[in-house]
Design a protein around this motif. Structure first.
Motif, PDB file in Angstrom:
ATOM      1  N   LEU A  75      -7.761  18.894   9.436  1.00  0.00           N
ATOM      2  CA  LEU A  75      -7.326  17.603   8.907  1.00  0.00           C
ATOM      3  C   LEU A  75      -8.184  17.167   7.731  1.00  0.00           C
ATOM      4  N   LEU A 124      -8.250  19.521  14.368  1.00  0.00           N
ATOM      5  CA  LEU A 124      -9.027  18.456  13.737  1.00  0.00           C
ATOM      6  C   LEU A 124      -9.871  18.975  12.583  1.00  0.00           C
ATOM      7  N   SER A 183      -8.433  12.556   9.901  1.00  0.00           N
ATOM      8  CA  SER A 183      -9.335  12.701  11.038  1.00  0.00           C
ATOM      9  C   SER A 183      -9.918  11.345  11.435  1.00  0.00           C
ATOM     10  N   HIS A 239      -9.255   9.146  14.912  1.00  0.00           N
ATOM     11  CA  HIS A 239     -10.376   8.640  15.711  1.00  0.00           C
ATOM     12  C   HIS A 239     -10.243   7.133  15.938  1.00  0.00           C
TER      13      HIS A 239
END
Length: 82
Positions: A47, A44, A52, A56
Motif C-alpha cells: 500500500l 499492507l 496504509s 490504520h
C-alpha cells in the motif's frame, strides 16, 4: 451514559466498515487480487503510505467504537457531555 448515542455509534461503525471495504477493494483492484480473495499477507507492505495510514485510522476508530471510547478526548479523557 456512553460519550455518543448508540444510534450514532452504529451509523459510524457502518460507515467505517464500508470505507475500509472500499479502500481494500481499490487496493485489490490495483494489485490484481480477485473479489472476495483474502488480502495477501504482504498487502499492507504494497500500500501507498496514505492508504496504509487511512486503513490504520479506520481500524483504530472501529476499535474505539467497539470499546465504547469514541467521542472521548485522547488528551484530557473528557467526553462531549462533561
Amino acid at each position: 451514559m456512553p460519550p455518543i448515542l448508540p444510534s450514532v455509534s452504529k451509523e459510524l461503525r457502518k460507515r467505517l466498515r464500508q470505507a475500509r471495504a472500499d479502500l481494500l477493494d481499490a487496493v485489490r483492484a490495483r494489485t490484481g487480487q480477485q473479489d472476495g480473495e483474502a488480502p495477501a499477507i504482504g498487502l499492507l507492505a504494497q500500500l501507498a503510505g496514505h492508504e496504509s495510514s487511512l486503513l490504520h485510522e479506520i481500524d483504530v476508530a472501529i476499535g474505539k467504537l467497539a470499546a465504547g471510547g469514541a467521542g472521548i478526548c485522547e488528551s484530557c479523557g473528557r467526553g462531549p457531555s462533561m
